[in-house]
Motif scaffolding. Sequence first.
Motif, PDB file in Angstrom:
ATOM      1  N   ALA A 185       0.684  -1.156   0.003  1.00 36.54           N
ATOM      2  CA  ALA A 185      -0.115   0.151   0.116  1.00 36.54           C
ATOM      3  C   ALA A 185       0.873   1.341   0.088  1.00 36.54           C
ATOM      4  O   ALA A 185       0.505   2.028  -0.626  1.00 36.54           O
ATOM      5  CB  ALA A 185      -0.745   0.033   1.197  1.00 36.54           C
ATOM      6  N   GLU A 186       2.227   1.275   0.871  1.00 36.82           N
ATOM      7  CA  GLU A 186       2.819   2.397   0.811  1.00 36.82           C
ATOM      8  C   GLU A 186       3.772   2.553  -0.478  1.00 36.82           C
ATOM      9  O   GLU A 186       3.851   3.442  -1.080  1.00 36.82           O
ATOM     10  CB  GLU A 186       3.814   2.370   1.974  1.00 36.82           C
ATOM     11  N   ILE A 187       3.974   1.442  -1.032  1.00 37.62           N
ATOM     12  CA  ILE A 187       4.760   1.509  -2.275  1.00 37.62           C
ATOM     13  C   ILE A 187       3.711   2.060  -3.461  1.00 37.62           C
ATOM     14  O   ILE A 187       4.238   2.911  -4.181  1.00 37.62           O
ATOM     15  CB  ILE A 187       5.259  -0.240  -2.944  1.00 37.62           C
ATOM     16  N   GLU A 188       2.460   1.615  -3.425  1.00 39.19           N
ATOM     17  CA  GLU A 188       1.647   2.151  -4.466  1.00 39.19           C
ATOM     18  C   GLU A 188       1.345   3.578  -4.202  1.00 39.19           C
ATOM     19  O   GLU A 188       1.310   4.532  -5.175  1.00 39.19           O
ATOM     20  CB  GLU A 188       0.261   1.431  -4.462  1.00 39.19           C
ATOM     21  N   ARG A 189       1.179   4.083  -3.023  1.00 38.68           N
ATOM     22  CA  ARG A 189       1.359   5.454  -2.894  1.00 38.68           C
ATOM     23  C   ARG A 189       2.201   6.264  -3.285  1.00 38.68           C
ATOM     24  O   ARG A 189       2.106   7.443  -4.029  1.00 38.68           O
ATOM     25  CB  ARG A 189       1.107   5.786  -1.146  1.00 38.68           C
ATOM     26  N   ARG A 190       3.541   5.753  -3.197  1.00 39.70           N
ATOM     27  CA  ARG A 190       4.773   6.530  -3.562  1.00 39.70           C
ATOM     28  C   ARG A 190       4.798   6.337  -5.049  1.00 39.70           C
ATOM     29  O   ARG A 190       5.014   7.499  -5.734  1.00 39.70           O
ATOM     30  CB  ARG A 190       6.006   5.789  -3.035  1.00 39.70           C
ATOM     31  N   ILE A 191       4.511   5.397  -5.758  1.00 35.93           N
ATOM     32  CA  ILE A 191       4.318   5.298  -7.156  1.00 35.93           C
ATOM     33  C   ILE A 191       3.351   6.276  -7.678  1.00 35.93           C
ATOM     34  O   ILE A 191       3.802   6.957  -8.654  1.00 35.93           O
ATOM     35  CB  ILE A 191       4.113   4.006  -7.784  1.00 35.93           C
ATOM     36  N   VAL A 192       2.136   6.416  -7.188  1.00 34.81           N
ATOM     37  CA  VAL A 192       1.045   7.344  -7.764  1.00 34.81           C
ATOM     38  C   VAL A 192       1.744   8.737  -7.631  1.00 34.81           C
ATOM     39  O   VAL A 192       1.304   9.637  -8.501  1.00 34.81           O
ATOM     40  CB  VAL A 192      -0.256   7.194  -6.878  1.00 34.81           C
ATOM     41  N   ALA A 193       2.289   9.073  -6.316  1.00 39.53           N
ATOM     42  CA  ALA A 193       2.972  10.387  -6.083  1.00 39.53           C
ATOM     43  C   ALA A 193       3.710  10.905  -7.401  1.00 39.53           C
ATOM     44  O   ALA A 193       3.782  11.854  -7.643  1.00 39.53           O
ATOM     45  CB  ALA A 193       3.400  10.486  -4.712  1.00 39.53           C
ATOM     46  N   ASP A 194       4.817   9.765  -7.571  1.00 42.70           N
ATOM     47  CA  ASP A 194       5.789   9.905  -8.520  1.00 42.70           C
ATOM     48  C   ASP A 194       4.923  10.352  -9.911  1.00 42.70           C
ATOM     49  O   ASP A 194       5.859  10.574 -10.860  1.00 42.70           O
ATOM     50  CB  ASP A 194       6.748   8.935  -8.684  1.00 42.70           C
ATOM     51  N   ALA A 195       3.872   9.649 -10.294  1.00 48.55           N
ATOM     52  CA  ALA A 195       3.178   9.680 -11.521  1.00 48.55           C
ATOM     53  C   ALA A 195       4.008   9.287 -12.728  1.00 48.55           C
ATOM     54  O   ALA A 195       4.131   9.937 -13.532  1.00 48.55           O
ATOM     55  CB  ALA A 195       2.772  11.067 -11.870  1.00 48.55           C
ATOM     56  N   PRO A 196       4.436   8.142 -12.649  1.00 47.97           N
ATOM     57  CA  PRO A 196       5.353   7.502 -13.828  1.00 47.97           C
ATOM     58  C   PRO A 196       4.536   7.092 -15.029  1.00 47.97           C
ATOM     59  O   PRO A 196       4.938   6.763 -15.889  1.00 47.97           O
ATOM     60  CB  PRO A 196       6.294   6.419 -13.350  1.00 47.97           C
ATOM     61  N   ALA A 197       3.116   6.855 -14.602  1.00 45.56           N
ATOM     62  CA  ALA A 197       2.152   6.325 -15.690  1.00 45.56           C
ATOM     63  C   ALA A 197       0.936   7.129 -15.269  1.00 45.56           C
ATOM     64  O   ALA A 197       0.631   7.445 -14.281  1.00 45.56           O
ATOM     65  CB  ALA A 197       2.033   4.718 -15.447  1.00 45.56           C
TER      66      ALA A 197
END
Length: 233
Positions: A185-197
């Motif tokens: 859940a934390e990993i996904e939060r960070r990925i979404v914040a980075d907006a690579p996709a």
Amino acid sequence: APFGDVGVRPAFYFALDQALLIDNFSGGDALVATGSLPPGMPGYTADPTRGYPFDPARANQLLDEAGYTDRATFPLLTFTTSGYGDVGGYETAVISLWQDVLGVTIQPVVIDPFIYYDELYAGNTGSIYSSGWCADYPDPQNFLDILFHSGSRQNEGRYANPEVDALLEQARIEPDVATRLALYAEIERRIVADAPAVFISHSLQAALISPDLDGYVLTPMGVRQWHRVAVNR
């Protein structure tokens, strides 16, 4: 460039009307995605504050803040997709939305579907590329690790965040289920914040079931549980 700038990437997210695309190209038969994991997948979290709702004003503000107040200075972008000659209606709509909202110029590049993923794996993605994913097995690792670890072949966008990599590697070997899912859940939060996709939608499935059929469950991955099914006549 220009998507190496974390200030530019969210602008393209805010500039895309996910609900409009779903209504016009999925007949409303999909859910707006706020991350990689779909509902029903272990580790999915329903967080209404996550994601990038359609907000043209915010999108343009972000591009201005990134130094592109004069859109003529923004690089020409390419949008890589698969097909045979013509650009599909869906891709045309996505490109048109971005051009209309942001005032940028995007050139479509169409690659034969037979070699499309070979080209992506080779790094020939252009500025933006279209892709989709479905689970091979019901585990968040099959989305987050496979698509976003910097060492993964399926990370065609070449996203790299050392902190996310470390968390992904930790989650791989975490034996406690609750702790492991919290990590994802934390990993996904960070990925979404980075907006690579730009996560656009999760498709929905439906099945027509006879009233004489007992025990049928339409699972998130679509795997039929025939051992639970009985005919009641």
